[in-house]
Write a protein that holds these residues in place. Structure first.
Motif, PDB file in Angstrom:
ATOM      1  N   THR A 112      -5.658  -8.545  37.046  1.00  0.00           N
ATOM      2  CA  THR A 112      -6.997  -9.075  36.779  1.00  0.00           C
ATOM      3  C   THR A 112      -7.663  -9.583  38.063  1.00  0.00           C
ATOM      4  N   ALA A 113      -7.040  -9.384  39.216  1.00  0.00           N
ATOM      5  CA  ALA A 113      -7.566  -9.949  40.463  1.00  0.00           C
ATOM      6  C   ALA A 113      -9.014  -9.540  40.700  1.00  0.00           C
ATOM      7  N   GLY A 114      -9.329  -8.262  40.441  1.00  0.00           N
ATOM      8  CA  GLY A 114     -10.689  -7.797  40.677  1.00  0.00           C
ATOM      9  C   GLY A 114     -11.688  -8.385  39.697  1.00  0.00           C
ATOM     10  N   THR A 115     -11.349  -8.370  38.429  1.00  0.00           N
ATOM     11  CA  THR A 115     -12.287  -8.853  37.411  1.00  0.00           C
ATOM     12  C   THR A 115     -12.431 -10.373  37.423  1.00  0.00           C
ATOM     13  N   ASP A 116     -11.455 -11.093  37.964  1.00  0.00           N
ATOM     14  CA  ASP A 116     -11.533 -12.553  38.019  1.00  0.00           C
ATOM     15  C   ASP A 116     -12.396 -13.055  39.179  1.00  0.00           C
ATOM     16  N   LEU A 117     -12.726 -12.188  40.115  1.00  0.00           N
ATOM     17  CA  LEU A 117     -13.441 -12.629  41.307  1.00  0.00           C
ATOM     18  C   LEU A 117     -14.919 -12.876  41.007  1.00  0.00           C
ATOM     19  N   ALA A 118     -15.397 -14.032  41.453  1.00  0.00           N
ATOM     20  CA  ALA A 118     -16.822 -14.375  41.372  1.00  0.00           C
ATOM     21  C   ALA A 118     -17.287 -14.850  42.736  1.00  0.00           C
ATOM     22  N   ILE A 119     -18.575 -14.580  43.041  1.00  0.00           N
ATOM     23  CA  ILE A 119     -19.141 -14.995  44.329  1.00  0.00           C
ATOM     24  C   ILE A 119     -20.542 -15.552  44.094  1.00  0.00           C
ATOM     25  N   GLU A 120     -20.795 -16.742  44.631  1.00  0.00           N
ATOM     26  CA  GLU A 120     -22.126 -17.330  44.578  1.00  0.00           C
ATOM     27  C   GLU A 120     -22.549 -17.753  45.979  1.00  0.00           C
ATOM     28  N   VAL A 121     -23.870 -17.809  46.186  1.00  0.00           N
ATOM     29  CA  VAL A 121     -24.431 -18.205  47.475  1.00  0.00           C
ATOM     30  C   VAL A 121     -25.499 -19.257  47.231  1.00  0.00           C
ATOM     31  N   LEU A 141     -23.799 -13.423  43.195  1.00  0.00           N
ATOM     32  CA  LEU A 141     -23.594 -12.053  43.655  1.00  0.00           C
ATOM     33  C   LEU A 141     -22.641 -11.296  42.743  1.00  0.00           C
ATOM     34  N   LEU A 142     -21.645 -11.988  42.236  1.00  0.00           N
ATOM     35  CA  LEU A 142     -20.623 -11.376  41.377  1.00  0.00           C
ATOM     36  C   LEU A 142     -20.264 -12.397  40.320  1.00  0.00           C
ATOM     37  N   SER A 143     -20.402 -12.034  39.044  1.00  0.00           N
ATOM     38  CA  SER A 143     -20.297 -13.026  37.980  1.00  0.00           C
ATOM     39  C   SER A 143     -18.874 -13.224  37.462  1.00  0.00           C
ATOM     40  N   SER A 144     -17.963 -12.340  37.852  1.00  0.00           N
ATOM     41  CA  SER A 144     -16.619 -12.219  37.284  1.00  0.00           C
ATOM     42  C   SER A 144     -16.695 -11.514  35.927  1.00  0.00           C
ATOM     43  N   LYS A 145     -15.564 -11.123  35.410  1.00  0.00           N
ATOM     44  CA  LYS A 145     -15.427 -10.327  34.185  1.00  0.00           C
ATOM     45  C   LYS A 145     -16.082  -8.952  34.337  1.00  0.00           C
ATOM     46  N   ILE A 191     -24.162 -21.532  52.108  1.00  0.00           N
ATOM     47  CA  ILE A 191     -22.826 -21.807  51.563  1.00  0.00           C
ATOM     48  C   ILE A 191     -22.440 -20.679  50.617  1.00  0.00           C
ATOM     49  N   VAL A 192     -21.352 -20.022  50.924  1.00  0.00           N
ATOM     50  CA  VAL A 192     -20.815 -18.963  50.070  1.00  0.00           C
ATOM     51  C   VAL A 192     -19.544 -19.499  49.412  1.00  0.00           C
ATOM     52  N   ARG A 193     -19.456 -19.332  48.105  1.00  0.00           N
ATOM     53  CA  ARG A 193     -18.262 -19.790  47.386  1.00  0.00           C
ATOM     54  C   ARG A 193     -17.655 -18.614  46.637  1.00  0.00           C
ATOM     55  N   LEU A 194     -16.371 -18.383  46.852  1.00  0.00           N
ATOM     56  CA  LEU A 194     -15.618 -17.345  46.157  1.00  0.00           C
ATOM     57  C   LEU A 194     -14.643 -18.017  45.204  1.00  0.00           C
ATOM     58  N   LEU A 195     -14.600 -17.537  43.955  1.00  0.00           N
ATOM     59  CA  LEU A 195     -13.762 -18.163  42.941  1.00  0.00           C
ATOM     60  C   LEU A 195     -12.933 -17.118  42.211  1.00  0.00           C
ATOM     61  N   ASP A 196     -11.781 -17.536  41.751  1.00  0.00           N
ATOM     62  CA  ASP A 196     -11.018 -16.803  40.752  1.00  0.00           C
ATOM     63  C   ASP A 196     -11.222 -17.571  39.450  1.00  0.00           C
ATOM     64  N   THR A 197     -11.810 -16.903  38.437  1.00  0.00           N
ATOM     65  CA  THR A 197     -12.325 -17.631  37.273  1.00  0.00           C
ATOM     66  C   THR A 197     -11.390 -17.700  36.085  1.00  0.00           C
ATOM     67  N   SER A 198     -10.202 -17.073  36.164  1.00  0.00           N
ATOM     68  CA  SER A 198      -9.385 -17.014  34.951  1.00  0.00           C
ATOM     69  C   SER A 198      -7.911 -16.817  35.293  1.00  0.00           C
ATOM     70  N   ALA A 199      -7.068 -17.279  34.358  1.00  0.00           N
ATOM     71  CA  ALA A 199      -5.630 -17.007  34.448  1.00  0.00           C
ATOM     72  C   ALA A 199      -5.161 -16.226  33.222  1.00  0.00           C
ATOM     73  N   THR A 200      -6.107 -15.582  32.554  1.00  0.00           N
ATOM     74  CA  THR A 200      -5.827 -14.919  31.279  1.00  0.00           C
ATOM     75  C   THR A 200      -5.353 -13.483  31.478  1.00  0.00           C
ATOM     76  N   ALA A 220      -2.538 -15.125  44.988  1.00  0.00           N
ATOM     77  CA  ALA A 220      -3.938 -15.460  45.198  1.00  0.00           C
ATOM     78  C   ALA A 220      -4.629 -14.360  46.005  1.00  0.00           C
ATOM     79  N   SER A 221      -5.885 -14.125  45.692  1.00  0.00           N
ATOM     80  CA  SER A 221      -6.685 -13.214  46.507  1.00  0.00           C
ATOM     81  C   SER A 221      -7.010 -13.890  47.838  1.00  0.00           C
ATOM     82  N   VAL A 222      -7.258 -13.054  48.859  1.00  0.00           N
ATOM     83  CA  VAL A 222      -7.426 -13.573  50.211  1.00  0.00           C
ATOM     84  C   VAL A 222      -8.746 -13.082  50.809  1.00  0.00           C
TER      85      VAL A 222
END
Length: 778
Positions: free
Chosen positions: A665-674, A684-688, A728-737, A758-760
């Protein structure tokens, strides 16, 4: 002296006698009476009217006494009252200044308008007779041009009755079938909302119909001899790019199941007021077709479809747009290509005398699913939440400002079921749904009933006929099935849709803008669209995810709805700056006085692998609302027109699946906001979203272990803001499901397992596009 006095005495006596003879015995004079004559009025005949285009003239009314005339209009015996000088009738609108009128026929009907003139209590009556209106028989079904609440051959009585029989064959009683269908039809008809259109009538009322500009349709083909396209197709300028083509100037398709490009061309510039079919948004624009899609193309194809030398397009030709209703799709993020950017930039930087021809790009149809991902976006909850399954930024050509990305809306002004969302969307335009339960587009189709979407061989018609039988299909697609009285030759279709329709509708509006003011640059056109587009669906709600567990849980806004940035522009990842408004855009174009100056593009600024340096090793914590922050400080002060962000994000689990048939799920869990220096936030990327395979590069192939590799995202949300300050750019992993799949898609995955590692973030960079900030008074 005595003689003179005698003469005067005799003269006085004569005058007195004369007055006495005229006025009786009174010795006083009486004033001559002035008689007030009633005004006169005569019939006025308009015999050359065009539907939706103003007809002007003067009412034939006179008051011989020179008194001011008052004009009144009526319809069916009822007085029609003016609103700011505009009289609205059931058939059209009329503006009056003195006795000068401007009448616009909306219905296309021949009519007689009763008018009267009055002065000093006396009046006269006559008629304004519209004896004939030139139009097109399908025009009143083209809701995207003027929405009156029409269904455009969807929700037909034939469809209803056919479904009743189908439901009964499944075991329902007739009463049950009618009750269920009546409820659904009523719900769908409530979404047919008058006024939800592109306001092209507002452009035509200003005398702008696209004359003098050229639209290039880069697609599957274009039937250059189509009855409603041929008058606008420039002879011998189109290109057939197939290697074995016998006629290089004829991109007419050989397929018999429907031609995408022919329908696209009709939305841009089907000829208007010729008594055939409908019309395009810019019905007097010229057309060039290029059959780009498909296999077996000449080696120079990518350059030719961008207007490079050899395409036959001169740098001085008034080419307004290249319409690009195509794209590539797969559940991955495609790596950015500097070569692709340079090719895409060519027409906007070089053509139309250096003022630029715009690339109008369909955003994609991946909101609900990505077919190669199977049921992924149902299984992970994106569909239920209302988050886009794919992102417009997944396709590299939408990662730069040289493509203007267009999303799609329905008859109620709301987002369609399929239109891909993203921060790179610039505007939206009508497209509709599938033409049965909700309207799609009425546009040109391949000629005759022996080819095209309508006719015996139409892909949908043929498939449904085989599955359900001819009578049922005829009921479900009455306009497309051979024999409909409004489509006897099957030269038109009522089921064309997708962002493939939204893009040419926007391209038509851009053609009108440039026709209104040929001196505009491509950047001016973007500014006009950002400034005049209509904010649709204003109550569009945000979508919030809960990240983390227990005391550390926090909310992440994955979709913001409408935001207003610090420069006053409203933006939404579903709609961009809103639905294009032709009337407002043309008005602004005609009065345009904005000086954007020279375009300024900053150098990429950043750190790590995307800058050619050693990779960063910054981890993005799993299922953590804090995420990973990275800050840029831009010192150059620009008024932003767009901004790019580039990422390398890796995860060791991001491969092509495990031996057990699962994927990470590493790809689908990734979210990016600016967040900009002004405090505006862009997702930029909402996750899911459907990033289920490693990043792919057309230059280097698969990129195992990478979610993003040279992954570029464009945001238009900051338009008009200052670039200077801290970003400010924030990258998140949004889920552990972890979750199972119903349909594993292209990889036949049985499920998705939360990433063990963890993603890097290995590299990150920023680049701004804009112009020098104008100092007040300069």
């Amino acid at each position: 002296m005595k003689k003179n006095n005698l003469k005067l005495s005799v003269l006085s006596t004569a005058i007195m006698l004369s007055l006495a003879g005229c006025g009786g015995s009174s010795s006083k004079s009486k004033a001559v009476e002035v008689v007030d004559v009633a005004p006169t009025a005569a019939n006025v005949v308009i015999d050359t009217a065009k539907q939706w285009v103003p007809s002007t003239g003067t009412l034939k009314a006179v008051d011989s006494n020179g008194d001011t005339l008052t004009v009144n209009f009526s319809e069916n015996g009822e007085t029609v009252t003016a609103d700011n000088g505009v009289y609205t009738f059931s058939h059209g609108v009329l503006e009056l200044s003195g006795l000068e009128y401007s009448y616009v026929s909306l219905s296309g009907d021949a009519v007689e308008i009763d008018y009267s003139v009055s002065a000093n209590g006396k009046s006269a009556s006559a008629k304004l007779i519209v004896s004939e209106v030139m139009g097109d028989p399908l025009l009143n079904q083209q809701w995207h041009l003027r929405n009156t609440g029409q269904a455009a051959y969807a929700l037909s009585d034939e469809m209803y009755e056919g479904l009743v029989l189908l439901y009964m064959s499944f075991g329902d009683t007739e009463e049950e079938a009618r009750a269920a269908l009546s409820e659904r039809f009523a719900k769908q008809k409530a979404e047919l909302i008058a006024g939800q259109d592109m306001n092209v009538v507002g452009a035509y009322s200003q005398g702008v119909t696209g004359e003098g500009v050229i639209a290039v349709v880069v697609d599957s083909g274009l039937e250059i001899r189509h009855e409603d396209l041929a008058p606008n197709v420039i002879p011998n300028r189109s290109l057939n790019l197939n290697e074995g083509a016998a006629d290089r100037t004829d991109p007419t398709p050989t397929s018999i199941t429907g031609d995408h490009g022919t329908s696209v061309a009709g939305l841009i510039a089907a000829k208007g007021w010729n008594g055939l079919g409908g019309q395009g948004v810019a019905p007097d624009a010229s057309l060039i077709g290029m059959n780009y899609l498909g296999e077996g193309k000449v080696p120079q194809t990518d350059f030719l479809v961008h207007g490079f030398p050899g395409s036959g397009i001169a740098k001085t030709d008034n080419v307004a747009v290249f319409n690009r209703s195509y794209g590539y799709a797969f559940p991955t993020h495609f790596s950015y290509s500097e070569l692709d950017e340079a090719i895409t930039a060519y027409p906007v930087m070089n053509l139309r005398g250096g003022k630029g021809a715009l690339n109008i790009k369909a955003s994609g149809n991946g909101f609900g699913d990505e077919r190669n991902a199977g049921s992924f976006c149902t299984d992970n909850g994106a569909n239920d939440l209302g988050l886009t399954c794919t992102n417009s930024a997944f396709e590299g050509t939408q990662g730069n400002p040289y493509s203007l990305s267009v999303a799609a809306v329905n008859t109620d002004g709301h987002h369609t079921s399929y239109s891909t969302a993203g921060a790179s969307i610039f505007v939206s335009a009508p497209s509709g749904e599938y033409g049965r339960y909700a309207p799609a587009m009425v546009t040109t189709d391949q000629m005759t009933c022996l080819s095209g979407y309508s006719g015996f061989t139409g892909g949908q018609i043929a498939a449904w006929t085989e599955a359900y039988g001819e009578e049922f299909v005829k009921s479900q697609f009455p306009f497309n099935f051979p024999g409909h009285e409004d489509n006897t030759n099957c030269n038109y279709t009522s089921t064309f849709n997708g962002t493939s329709s939204a893009a040419p509708n926007a391209a038509g509006v851009v053609s009108l803008i440039i026709a209104a003011n040929p001196e505009l640059t491509w950047r001016d056109v973007r500014h006009i669209l950002a400034s005049t587009s209509t904010q649709v669906d204003p109550e569009n709600e945000a979508v919030t995810l809960t990240i983390g567990e227990g005391d550390t849980a926090a909310e992440f806004v994955a979709h913001q709805g409408w935001i207003e940035n610090a420069a006053g522009f409203k933006f939404n990842n579903l709609y961009g700056f809103g639905r294009v408004n032709a009337g407002e855009a043309v008005a602004m174009a005609k009065a345009y006085d904005k000086d954007l100056g020279e375009q300024v593009i900053t150098q990429w600024q950043g750190e790590g692998s995307v800058m050619g340096d050693d990779a960063m090793t910054s981890q993005i914590p799993d299922n953590d609302a804090s995420g990973l922050e990275y800050k840029f400080v831009l010192t150059e002060e620009l008024d932003l027109e767009s901004i790019q962000f580039k990422f390398d994000v890796s995860n060791v689990d991001m491969t092509f699946g495990t031996d057990e048939g699962t994927q990470t799920t590493a790809g689908t869990d990734l979210a990016i906001e600016v967040t900009s220096p002004s405090g505006t936030r862009s997702v930029l990327l909402s996750s899911k979203q459907a990033i289920t395979y490693p990043a792919y590069s057309f230059d280097n192939g698969d990129q195992p272990s990478y979610i993003l590799k040279e992954g570029v995202f464009l945001s238009n949300a900051f338009y008009g803001e200052s670039s200077k300050g801290e970003w400010i750019v924030r990258l998140l992993d949004t889920s552990a499901t972890s979750f199972a799949t119903t349909d594993g898609g292209w990889g036949s995955f049985v499920g998705y397992t939360n990433n063990a590692e963890a993603s890097v973030l290995e590299g990150i960079a920023i680049r701004a596009f804009g112009h020098a900030t104008q100092v007040e008074g300069e």
